[in-house]
Motif scaffolding. Structure first.
Motif, PDB file in Angstrom:
ATOM      1  N   ARG A 128       0.834  -1.215   0.000  1.00 15.73           N
ATOM      2  CA  ARG A 128       0.000   0.000   0.000  1.00 15.73           C
ATOM      3  C   ARG A 128       0.863   1.257   0.000  1.00 15.73           C
ATOM      4  O   ARG A 128       0.483   2.277  -0.600  1.00 15.73           O
ATOM      5  N   ALA A 129       2.012   1.189   0.650  1.00 15.44           N
ATOM      6  CA  ALA A 129       2.883   2.361   0.743  1.00 15.44           C
ATOM      7  C   ALA A 129       3.494   2.752  -0.593  1.00 15.44           C
ATOM      8  O   ALA A 129       4.026   3.865  -0.746  1.00 15.44           O
ATOM      9  N   LEU A 130       3.424   1.870  -1.574  1.00 15.08           N
ATOM     10  CA  LEU A 130       4.007   2.157  -2.888  1.00 15.08           C
ATOM     11  C   LEU A 130       3.190   3.165  -3.686  1.00 15.08           C
ATOM     12  O   LEU A 130       3.734   3.826  -4.577  1.00 15.08           O
ATOM     13  N   LEU A 131       1.889   3.263  -3.416  1.00 11.81           N
ATOM     14  CA  LEU A 131       0.976   3.883  -4.367  1.00 11.81           C
ATOM     15  C   LEU A 131       0.302   5.138  -3.850  1.00 11.81           C
ATOM     16  O   LEU A 131      -0.026   5.252  -2.669  1.00 11.81           O
ATOM     17  N   GLY A 132       0.080   6.054  -4.772  1.00 10.02           N
ATOM     18  CA  GLY A 132      -0.781   7.202  -4.554  1.00 10.02           C
ATOM     19  C   GLY A 132      -1.850   7.231  -5.624  1.00 10.02           C
ATOM     20  O   GLY A 132      -1.823   6.459  -6.596  1.00 10.02           O
ATOM     21  N   ALA A 133      -2.803   8.121  -5.480  1.00  7.84           N
ATOM     22  CA  ALA A 133      -3.902   8.220  -6.442  1.00  7.84           C
ATOM     23  C   ALA A 133      -3.359   8.487  -7.842  1.00  7.84           C
ATOM     24  O   ALA A 133      -2.498   9.349  -8.035  1.00  7.84           O
ATOM     25  N   GLY A 134      -3.863   7.729  -8.808  1.00  2.89           N
ATOM     26  CA  GLY A 134      -3.475   7.932 -10.196  1.00  2.89           C
ATOM     27  C   GLY A 134      -2.215   7.230 -10.620  1.00  2.89           C
ATOM     28  O   GLY A 134      -1.882   7.224 -11.809  1.00  2.89           O
ATOM     29  N   ASP A 135      -1.459   6.638  -9.679  1.00  7.12           N
ATOM     30  CA  ASP A 135      -0.270   5.880 -10.060  1.00  7.12           C
ATOM     31  C   ASP A 135      -0.667   4.661 -10.882  1.00  7.12           C
ATOM     32  O   ASP A 135      -1.816   4.191 -10.841  1.00  7.12           O
ATOM     33  N   VAL A 136       0.293   4.132 -11.617  1.00  3.42           N
ATOM     34  CA  VAL A 136       0.089   2.916 -12.395  1.00  3.42           C
ATOM     35  C   VAL A 136       0.909   1.800 -11.754  1.00  3.42           C
ATOM     36  O   VAL A 136       2.132   1.894 -11.678  1.00  3.42           O
ATOM     37  N   LEU A 137       0.240   0.756 -11.290  1.00  3.91           N
ATOM     38  CA  LEU A 137       0.912  -0.395 -10.696  1.00  3.91           C
ATOM     39  C   LEU A 137       0.886  -1.555 -11.681  1.00  3.91           C
ATOM     40  O   LEU A 137      -0.175  -1.958 -12.158  1.00  3.91           O
ATOM     41  N   VAL A 138       2.071  -2.091 -11.974  1.00  5.79           N
ATOM     42  CA  VAL A 138       2.197  -3.314 -12.761  1.00  5.79           C
ATOM     43  C   VAL A 138       2.773  -4.374 -11.834  1.00  5.79           C
ATOM     44  O   VAL A 138       3.812  -4.152 -11.212  1.00  5.79           O
ATOM     45  N   THR A 139       2.099  -5.509 -11.717  1.00  5.55           N
ATOM     46  CA  THR A 139       2.608  -6.559 -10.852  1.00  5.55           C
ATOM     47  C   THR A 139       2.733  -7.880 -11.601  1.00  5.55           C
ATOM     48  O   THR A 139       1.852  -8.266 -12.363  1.00  5.55           O
ATOM     49  N   THR A 140       3.858  -8.545 -11.358  1.00 11.87           N
ATOM     50  CA  THR A 140       4.115  -9.869 -11.924  1.00 11.87           C
ATOM     51  C   THR A 140       4.317 -10.887 -10.808  1.00 11.87           C
ATOM     52  O   THR A 140       4.861 -11.967 -11.053  1.00 11.87           O
ATOM     53  N   VAL A 141       3.881 -10.568  -9.594  1.00  9.54           N
ATOM     54  CA  VAL A 141       4.100 -11.430  -8.433  1.00  9.54           C
ATOM     55  C   VAL A 141       3.026 -12.508  -8.380  1.00  9.54           C
ATOM     56  O   VAL A 141       1.845 -12.222  -8.166  1.00  9.54           O
ATOM     57  N   GLY A 142       3.416 -13.742  -8.593  1.00 11.37           N
ATOM     58  CA  GLY A 142       2.500 -14.865  -8.521  1.00 11.37           C
ATOM     59  C   GLY A 142       3.094 -15.989  -7.690  1.00 11.37           C
ATOM     60  O   GLY A 142       4.201 -15.859  -7.170  1.00 11.37           O
ATOM     61  N   PRO A 143       2.352 -17.101  -7.538  1.00  8.67           N
ATOM     62  CA  PRO A 143       1.029 -17.327  -8.118  1.00  8.67           C
ATOM     63  C   PRO A 143      -0.015 -16.366  -7.555  1.00  8.67           C
ATOM     64  O   PRO A 143      -0.089 -16.153  -6.355  1.00  8.67           O
ATOM     65  N   PHE A 144      -0.820 -15.835  -8.439  1.00  5.61           N
ATOM     66  CA  PHE A 144      -1.722 -14.745  -8.068  1.00  5.61           C
ATOM     67  C   PHE A 144      -2.842 -15.204  -7.146  1.00  5.61           C
ATOM     68  O   PHE A 144      -3.286 -14.441  -6.285  1.00  5.61           O
ATOM     69  N   LEU A 145      -3.310 -16.417  -7.317  1.00  9.22           N
ATOM     70  CA  LEU A 145      -4.388 -16.883  -6.461  1.00  9.22           C
ATOM     71  C   LEU A 145      -3.965 -16.870  -4.996  1.00  9.22           C
ATOM     72  O   LEU A 145      -4.775 -16.630  -4.108  1.00  9.22           O
ATOM     73  N   ARG A 146      -2.677 -17.076  -4.752  1.00 11.72           N
ATOM     74  CA  ARG A 146      -2.167 -17.096  -3.379  1.00 11.72           C
ATOM     75  C   ARG A 146      -1.559 -15.767  -2.965  1.00 11.72           C
ATOM     76  O   ARG A 146      -1.665 -15.361  -1.809  1.00 11.72           O
ATOM     77  N   LEU A 147      -0.937 -15.048  -3.898  1.00 13.24           N
ATOM     78  CA  LEU A 147      -0.150 -13.863  -3.547  1.00 13.24           C
ATOM     79  C   LEU A 147      -0.647 -12.570  -4.181  1.00 13.24           C
ATOM     80  O   LEU A 147      -0.078 -11.504  -3.922  1.00 13.24           O
ATOM     81  N   GLY A 148      -1.696 -12.626  -4.991  1.00 13.50           N
ATOM     82  CA  GLY A 148      -2.079 -11.453  -5.776  1.00 13.50           C
ATOM     83  C   GLY A 148      -2.939 -10.422  -5.094  1.00 13.50           C
ATOM     84  O   GLY A 148      -2.950  -9.245  -5.496  1.00 13.50           O
ATOM     85  N   ASP A 149      -3.672 -10.798  -4.051  1.00 16.21           N
ATOM     86  CA  ASP A 149      -4.647  -9.874  -3.462  1.00 16.21           C
ATOM     87  C   ASP A 149      -4.041  -8.584  -2.900  1.00 16.21           C
ATOM     88  O   ASP A 149      -4.650  -7.512  -3.055  1.00 16.21           O
ATOM     89  N   PRO A 150      -2.884  -8.614  -2.226  1.00 16.60           N
ATOM     90  CA  PRO A 150      -2.378  -7.353  -1.662  1.00 16.60           C
ATOM     91  C   PRO A 150      -2.161  -6.254  -2.700  1.00 16.60           C
ATOM     92  O   PRO A 150      -2.430  -5.076  -2.417  1.00 16.60           O
ATOM     93  N   ALA A 151      -1.710  -6.613  -3.883  1.00 14.98           N
ATOM     94  CA  ALA A 151      -1.508  -5.588  -4.918  1.00 14.98           C
ATOM     95  C   ALA A 151      -2.836  -5.042  -5.409  1.00 14.98           C
ATOM     96  O   ALA A 151      -2.983  -3.825  -5.620  1.00 14.98           O
ATOM     97  N   VAL A 152      -3.821  -5.922  -5.611  1.00 16.45           N
ATOM     98  CA  VAL A 152      -5.142  -5.462  -6.030  1.00 16.45           C
ATOM     99  C   VAL A 152      -5.738  -4.525  -4.983  1.00 16.45           C
ATOM    100  O   VAL A 152      -6.246  -3.434  -5.299  1.00 16.45           O
ATOM    101  N   GLU A 153      -5.659  -4.924  -3.718  1.00 14.96           N
ATOM    102  CA  GLU A 153      -6.238  -4.117  -2.647  1.00 14.96           C
ATOM    103  C   GLU A 153      -5.528  -2.772  -2.515  1.00 14.96           C
ATOM    104  O   GLU A 153      -6.161  -1.752  -2.225  1.00 14.96           O
ATOM    105  N   ALA A 154      -4.218  -2.756  -2.718  1.00 13.54           N
ATOM    106  CA  ALA A 154      -3.476  -1.501  -2.656  1.00 13.54           C
ATOM    107  C   ALA A 154      -3.926  -0.552  -3.756  1.00 13.54           C
ATOM    108  O   ALA A 154      -4.085   0.656  -3.533  1.00 13.54           O
ATOM    109  N   ALA A 155      -4.139  -1.090  -4.972  1.00 15.82           N
ATOM    110  CA  ALA A 155      -4.589  -0.251  -6.078  1.00 15.82           C
ATOM    111  C   ALA A 155      -5.998   0.277  -5.823  1.00 15.82           C
ATOM    112  O   ALA A 155      -6.296   1.448  -6.097  1.00 15.82           O
ATOM    113  N   VAL A 156      -6.875  -0.571  -5.304  1.00 16.74           N
ATOM    114  CA  VAL A 156      -8.237  -0.133  -4.996  1.00 16.74           C
ATOM    115  C   VAL A 156      -8.218   0.974  -3.956  1.00 16.74           C
ATOM    116  O   VAL A 156      -8.880   2.016  -4.107  1.00 16.74           O
ATOM    117  N   ALA A 157      -7.450   0.774  -2.889  1.00 15.04           N
ATOM    118  CA  ALA A 157      -7.405   1.769  -1.815  1.00 15.04           C
ATOM    119  C   ALA A 157      -6.852   3.100  -2.293  1.00 15.04           C
ATOM    120  O   ALA A 157      -7.309   4.170  -1.874  1.00 15.04           O
TER     121      ALA A 157
END
Length: 366
Positions: free
Chosen positions: A63-92
């Motif tokens: 979450r600390a990586l991002l501010g409003a309007g930033d573009v996050l690209v993530t290649t951290v997988g497997p996503f089913l196990r490890l992907g949610d934190p990046a999605v939640e950070a972008a949503v927040a």
């Protein structure tokens, strides 16, 4: 390029290739990951890029990586196990999000769970912006335009030629093992339905050769129906498994039953860990030098007659994924996206811009 691009998982195989593709387009992404030494070495090699520590097991660091309007690209997988934190950070943060996942259950979760919440924060979530599943989405969208309002069904087929030795990266193989027993889905009868992966086989032609593709729950099931209101059926198929295709097809009905057994999914995750420990990080050099992708879309009317056909050819899968992610991220940073929430590639960029981005990434119509 004033909008920040943050690349999470920058030191992994797909991540480092994506970093190179971003720099080649004039971007200076923030490289984020767990290992400061590896981040620093990659940053120096690419011209002194900024770095940031982040670990998906510590969601606050993401979450600390991002501010409003930033573009996050993530290649951290497997996503089913490890992907949610990046999605939640972008949503927040109300950020733009792109990833390299090919895992159908995760893609569906982004659309059905995170997507509605992203609308309220102004975030734009575009999962599966690589070989999985941009070529099929683009081919399908072009074929639907050409078919017109008689389109009833669209089938997508992915083929891979020229592999030798290890065909896929460690990350891809771990992801495949991790979703073996997860519920599948398909768009049928005008709605999304449960359907085990591999339940159907589609025979199609690509590069002048006959193919057999196993059905999967690709992103196209979620993104193509919105482009054609009369569309009632979507099929997505992978011709990646060679002689194992008929075996996997026969075993497909068993997967949902096995998945209901106690500890079955935990067993699949352990299998994924074993696979990850026994294969190389990257595909073989011969695969990288020789492999080529082919993607076919065919649209039929209600009677089954073919209305249109589109075939796309592209480079090897990992270079294509890196180039597509870089194209998507730089487009979002320079021009923004067309909507918020969970989006398919066409909904995010528009068909003309997506076609241009795919061409720049090495995809072309044959």
């Amino acid at each position: 390029m004033s909008t920040r691009i943050v690349l999470l998982g920058a030191t992994g195989y797909t991540g480092s290739r994506t970093a190179e593709a971003l720099v080649a387009r004039g971007a200076r992404p923030v490289l984020a990951g767990r290992d400061p030494a590896r981040l620093g070495a990659l940053a120096d090699r690419l011209g002194g890029l900024p770095t940031a520590p982040a670990d998906v097991t510590d969601p606050a660091s993401v979450r600390a990586l991002l501010g409003a309007g930033d573009v996050l690209v993530t290649t951290v997988g497997p996503f089913l196990r490890l992907g949610d934190p990046a999605v939640e950070a972008a949503v927040a943060a109300g950020a733009v999000y792109l990833d390299s996942t090919g895992e159908p259950p995760f893609i569906r979760r982004v659309f059905e769970d995170a997507g509605p919440r992203a609308v309220t924060t102004g975030a734009a979530l575009v999962p599966a912006f690589g070989l999985d599943y941009v070529p099929g989405t683009l081919a399908g969208a072009l074929a639907l335009v050409e078919a017109g309002d008689r389109a009833h069904r669209v089938d997508i087929g992915y083929a891979l030629d020229g592999t030798s030795g290890q065909a896929f990266s460690r990350g891809t193989l771990v992801s495949l093992a991790g979703v073996l027993l997860e519920p599948g889905f398909a768009f049928a009868g005008g709605r999304l339905r449960e359907e085990a992966a591999g339940r159907r086989v589609w025979r199609f032609e690509a590069a002048g050769r006959p193919r057999r593709g196993l059905s999967v729950g690709g992103a196209e099931h979620l993104t193509l129906p919105g482009l054609a209101p009369g569309l009632r059926e979507v099929g997505v198929h992978l011709d990646w498994f060679g002689a194992l295709t008929p075996v996997a097809h026969r075993l497909a009905p068993l997967a949902p039953l096995i998945g209901r057994l106690p500890l079955a999914r935990q067993g699949a995750q352990r299998l994924a860990a074993v696979v990850g420990a026994r294969v190389g990080e990257a595909p073989s050099q011969r695969t990288l030098a020789q492999a080529r992708t082919r993607t076919v879309a065919e649209v039929r009317d209600r009677a089954g007659a073919v209305l249109s056909r589109v075939e796309l050819a592209g480079p090897e899968p990992y270079g294509l994924t890196a180039e597509l992610l870089a194209e998507g991220a730089t487009h979002a940073a320079q021009h923004g996206l067309r909507d918020v929430g969970a989006l398919g590639p066409v909904q995010a960029l528009g068909l003309d811009a997506l076609t241009a981005a795919a061409t720049a990434a090495g995809l072309h119509r044959t």
